[in-house]
Write a protein that holds these residues in place. Structure first.
Motif, mmCIF file in Angstrom:
data_model
loop_
_atom_site.group_PDB
_atom_site.id
_atom_site.type_symbol
_atom_site.label_atom_id
_atom_site.label_comp_id
_atom_site.label_asym_id
_atom_site.label_seq_id
_atom_site.Cartn_x
_atom_site.Cartn_y
_atom_site.Cartn_z
ATOM 1 N N VAL A 213 65.888 33.974 51.911
ATOM 2 C CA VAL A 213 66.940 34.362 50.968
ATOM 3 C C VAL A 213 68.282 34.631 51.641
ATOM 4 O O VAL A 213 69.241 34.996 50.964
ATOM 5 N N ASP B 244 70.701 29.689 54.409
ATOM 6 C CA ASP B 244 70.633 28.816 53.235
ATOM 7 C C ASP B 244 71.766 27.801 53.275
ATOM 8 O O ASP B 244 71.564 26.605 53.001
ATOM 9 N N GLN C 103 66.095 29.415 50.077
ATOM 10 C CA GLN C 103 65.911 29.793 48.682
ATOM 11 C C GLN C 103 66.433 28.762 47.687
ATOM 12 O O GLN C 103 65.796 28.506 46.665
ATOM 13 N N THR C 104 67.580 28.171 47.943
ATOM 14 C CA THR C 104 68.132 27.203 46.986
ATOM 15 C C THR C 104 67.178 26.037 46.779
ATOM 16 O O THR C 104 66.949 25.591 45.651
ATOM 17 N N GLU C 105 66.607 25.525 47.856
ATOM 18 C CA GLU C 105 65.644 24.427 47.743
ATOM 19 C C GLU C 105 64.385 24.891 47.014
ATOM 20 O O GLU C 105 63.830 24.164 46.187
ATOM 21 N N ARG C 106 63.942 26.087 47.290
ATOM 22 C CA ARG C 106 62.722 26.588 46.643
ATOM 23 C C ARG C 106 62.914 26.753 45.133
ATOM 24 O O ARG C 106 61.994 26.511 44.360
ATOM 25 N N GLN C 107 64.106 27.166 44.741
ATOM 26 C CA GLN C 107 64.365 27.364 43.315
ATOM 27 C C GLN C 107 64.545 26.050 42.569
ATOM 28 O O GLN C 107 64.294 25.978 41.370
ATOM 29 N N SER C 108 64.976 24.998 43.275
ATOM 30 C CA SER C 108 65.252 23.726 42.607
ATOM 31 C C SER C 108 64.163 22.682 42.808
ATOM 32 O O SER C 108 64.137 21.674 42.100
ATOM 33 N N PRO D 54 60.170 22.219 42.771
ATOM 34 C CA PRO D 54 58.861 22.834 42.477
ATOM 35 C C PRO D 54 57.769 22.420 43.464
ATOM 36 O O PRO D 54 56.688 23.017 43.474
#
Length: 469
Positions: free
Chosen positions: A104, A109, A452-457, A459
């Motif tokens: 995070v 990031d 985090q950005t990759e994890r949120q976008s 799946p």
């Protein structure tokens, strides 16, 4: 008493109201098409199918790579002992105390996003330029060789700095990560790209590009062998545990290092790239070191200025940085480190990054010789590196042990080049600033995670890193 309104003012207001009404009617009658405009600066994807787009595609690969390196060196250095956090941003503090595996943190990031973009840009450039080349439509084949080189730099950087990465992602289409156990494959991709680039550079008789490609291929092969020594990550209780056999002896890396040195001659060669204000942009490292001063040169390397607020800069004496790390042969502050630190603290916001160098090639060969027990060859190679720095005496074999000298030579000659964390792990070293609960402290071999950005976008990214548990 309120002043009367003049007839001129009343007429002007009426005319403005009428004009506004007319404009509204025109817009309504036109169906608002007046807002449908075309920006001549927009480049649609189909325009890149034109072979004339080859030079901008290659240049874009170079530029995106420089941005990525700049962003990643900023956070990588902070996670090691090379840079110390002295500012106000919590993300840098977390890196400074060893929490390298936190997904995070905004700065790691940002580095991830820059590197992912550069990886995609390089692969896309290769895809298009290789098609032009097959159709004999590529005006300058060195553009393709350059794309292969800089795409390989991105792949090696991914392997050196990340525990996992979704290589096959394509813009808005996410892909599954390579997998932590399979990350050495990125070095294979880099080597394959460099093989292809070398064929082209040889055909075009581009000696400079050949030298850069062979040197980078030596680094890719060396990095793969070093990766194998640090994976899977190993939990450590108490004192740091060095790798049982920490020295790299890879025949392919040694052969390429020797070939690269033959092309470099006796020069203190470097492949150096730098961001610019009107080209590549991306000045994270220079801004954070010299302008915003979120970080400073680590106090293990250079003495902080006690007069500076928060000691947020390096002490300068007689125009030179005060170096805290001594050369183990002479016992004096290391002049090679002084030169490198001076270049960084005086370099402003747009700091250059050294990708590969003659010094690194010599150190690859020195390490291989030491692993083979060939101390005479080791001594020759380390003295070749020492000769690049005026004032450094030659190593005779007396005093400092060879492996200790090797570790030191890598530490100062590869300073802020993205090599330090792996060396700290394999030689059993810790940054005193690392917290005892941090991943870097407790687990040898932890690098950056998918952030985090990759994890949120995406799946398909499922956090399961041993370094995050």
């Amino acid at each position: 008493m309120r002043a009367p309104t003049s007839s001129f003012s009343r007429g002007a207001r009426a005319r403005r109201a009428a004009a506004a009404s007319l404009a509204a009617l025109v817009l309504a009658g036109a169906g608002c098409k007046v807002l449908d405009v075309e920006n001549p600066n927009n480049v649609v994807d189909a325009a890149l199918d034109d072979p004339a787009a080859a030079p901008p595609l290659a240049t874009g690969t170079v530029g995106s790579t420089i941005r990525a390196l700049n962003a990643m060196l900023d956070v990588y250095g902070t996670a090691t002992d090379e840079l110390d956090f002295v500012g106000s941003q919590d993300g840098f503090f977390q890196l400074d105390v060893g929490n390298v595996s936190r997904a995070v943190l905004q700065f790691s990031d940002n580095g991830y996003l820059q590197l992912a973009s550069a990886r995609w840009t390089g692969d896309e450039s290769i895809r298009r330029l290789a098609a032009f080349d097959q159709q004999n439509q590529l005006a300058n084949r060195n553009d393709l060789a350059t794309s292969y080189l800089y795409a390989a730099i991105n792949y090696v950087t991914i392997g050196d700095m990340f525990d996992d990465f979704p290589i096959a992602s394509n813009r808005a289409e996410g892909a599954a990560p390579v997998g932590e156990a399979q990350m050495s494959l990125v070095y294979d991709t880099a080597a394959a790209y460099l093989d292809r680039g070398l064929v082209i550079a040889t055909t075009t008789n581009n000696a400079a590009l050949r030298t850069q490609i062979i040197a980078m291929r030596a680094r890719a092969k060396y990095s793969k062998a070093l990766w194998a020594k640090l994976n899977p990550p190993t939990r450590q209780a108490g004192a740091p545990e060095p790798v049982a056999n920490p020295l790299v002896n890879d025949p392919g890396a040694s052969a390429d290092a020797a070939a690269a040195l033959a092309l470099m001659g006796s020069a203190d060669f470097t492949l150096t790239v730098a961001p610019t204000s009107n080209g590549t942009a991306g000045n994270n490292f220079g801004n954070d070191l010299n302008s915003r001063r979120e970080v400073r040169i680590g106090q293990a390397y250079a003495t902080p200025d006690p007069a500076a607020q928060g000691q947020n800069r390096t002490l300068v004496v007689n125009g030179q940085p005060a170096i805290a790390l001594a050369d183990p042969v002479s016992g004096q502050p290391d002049p090679a480190l002084r030169a490198r630190v001076s270049a960084l603290i005086n370099g402003g916001n747009f700091l250059p990054a050294i990708v590969v160098s003659a010094r690194e090639m010599q150190l690859i060969l020195a390490e291989a010789a030491l692993a083979q027990g060939n101390t005479a060859e080791f001594t020759t190679r380390v003295n070749a590196v020492r000769a690049f720095t005026p004032g450094l005496p030659a190593y005779t074999g007396a005093g400092v042990a060879p492996q200790e000298l090797l570790a030191h030579m890598r530490r100062v000659n590869l300073f802020m080049q993205g090599r330090r964390l792996a060396d700290m792990y394999r030689f059993g070293q810790r940054d005193p600033r690392w917290q005892q609960s941090s991943a870097a402290y407790t687990t040898r071999g932890c690098f950056f995670p998918i952030t985090q950005t990759e994890r949120q976008s995406n799946p398909l990214v499922t956090p399961n890193s041993a370094c995050e548990s």
